[in-house]
Design an enzyme around this catalytic site. Structure first.
Site, PDB file in Angstrom:
ATOM      1  N   SER A 139       0.863  -1.178   0.000  1.00  0.00           N
ATOM      2  CA  SER A 139       0.000   0.000   0.000  1.00  0.00           C
ATOM      3  C   SER A 139       0.899   1.228   0.000  1.00  0.00           C
ATOM      4  O   SER A 139       1.964   1.226   0.631  1.00  0.00           O
ATOM      5  CB  SER A 139      -0.901   0.026   1.241  1.00  0.00           C
ATOM      6  OG  SER A 139      -1.570   1.272   1.361  1.00  0.00           O
ATOM      7  N   TYR A 151      -0.942   0.514  10.403  1.00  0.00           N
ATOM      8  CA  TYR A 151      -1.114  -0.006   9.049  1.00  0.00           C
ATOM      9  C   TYR A 151       0.030   0.453   8.151  1.00  0.00           C
ATOM     10  O   TYR A 151       0.597  -0.338   7.387  1.00  0.00           O
ATOM     11  CB  TYR A 151      -2.458   0.458   8.488  1.00  0.00           C
ATOM     12  CG  TYR A 151      -2.760  -0.071   7.115  1.00  0.00           C
ATOM     13  CD1 TYR A 151      -3.143  -1.395   6.936  1.00  0.00           C
ATOM     14  CD2 TYR A 151      -2.680   0.758   5.999  1.00  0.00           C
ATOM     15  CE1 TYR A 151      -3.423  -1.886   5.670  1.00  0.00           C
ATOM     16  CE2 TYR A 151      -2.963   0.272   4.729  1.00  0.00           C
ATOM     17  CZ  TYR A 151      -3.339  -1.051   4.575  1.00  0.00           C
ATOM     18  OH  TYR A 151      -3.621  -1.539   3.310  1.00  0.00           O
TER      19      TYR A 151
END
Length: 273
Positions: A139, A151
């Site tokens: 990501s 994250y």
């Protein structure tokens, strides 16, 4: 001829969302698929869909945070299909939390799934894979996304795993890449970019391509695919100029920053909408 004909692949977190799309697309392109998910009923639904469409799939349920489960997925693939040619490390979680208000237990859970799960499954696959392809889920949050530090950290780790594994496994004919997609999934519900994007099925052809022999020269890459745009993301590298001195003190360092080094906006600013 189907691009994955004769291949056997393991796809983690394949019970829904991106993983489900990857599994069904790979099967439609000829792959025999091991469907993994922590939710066994969902994994079985995906395997049934693949079978009803004429494909081949078996289920290996369980959490990627368990090293024994990582081994079991690979064992299932080799036992059922005689080989393992591909692994998609898709299993992952995401949540939003402001710095200072995050829950350590949630941080640990996310890192265990997103980072250790990727490591455990890659480790298990590398032991049994002769040649083939590993595709990780990255990501651009890896550059540092506000309110998603855990994250972001996990995806930075995935980028490092991708680069390191690609270098280590290159001589064995095993390619390792990561895709950095945006797609509307349940996990991405808190991400406004994902809300504006297409469904998971739009990402699946990229993963199938990376699993296939047509991508034989592609390894060690972070591939961004979002809203119809495809490009490769640059890895960390020095930014010129490089200032050299025999001796350094605070004044010299201040002078370098003030007059010679070229600063740029933080990555999260450059990647913002």
């Amino acid at each position: 001829m189907a691009v994955l004909a004769g291949k056997a692949v393991v796809i983690t977190g394949a019970g829904q969302g991106l993983g489900r799309a990857f599994a069904t697309h790979a099967a439609a392109e000829g792959a025999a698929v091991v469907v993994n998910d922590v939710d066994e009923p969902l994994a079985r639904q995906v395997a049934e869909v693949i079978t009803l469409r004429g494909g081949t799939a078996v289920v290996s349920p369980g959490s990627v945070t368990d090293p024994a489960q990582a081994e079991a997925m690979v064992d299932t693939c080799t036992a059922q299909f005689g080989r393992i040619d591909g692994l998609v490390n898709n299993a992952g979680i995401r949540y939003q939390a402001q710095l200072g208000q995050d829950d350590p237990a949630r941080m640990r859970e996310l890192i265990e799934i997103n980072v250790l799960g990727t490591l455990y499954c890659t480790n298990a696959a590398a032991r049994r894979m002769r040649t083939g392809s590993i595709v990780n889920l990255g990501s651009v949050a890896m550059v540092g996304q506000p309110t998603a530090l855990a994250y972001s950290a996990s995806k930075g780790a995935v980028a490092s795993i991708t680069a390191g594994a690609a270098a280590e496994l290159h001589e064995r004919g095993i390619r390792v890449n990561a895709v950095c997609p945006i797609a509307w999934t349940r996990m991405a519900a808190a991400d406004t970019k994902a809300v504006q994007s297409g469904p998971p099925e739009t990402i699946a052809p990229l993963v199938t391509y990376l699993l296939s022999d047509r991508a034989a020269k592609v390894t060690g890459q972070l591939v961004r695919f979002a809203n119809g745009r495809l490009h490769v993301v640059g890895q960390t590298s020095p930014k010129h100029p490089v200032v050299e001195r025999v001796e350094w003190d605070v004044d010299a360092i201040a002078e370098a920053f003030e007059q010679r080094l070229v600063l740029e906006d933080p990555a999260w600013v450059r990647w913002s909408p």
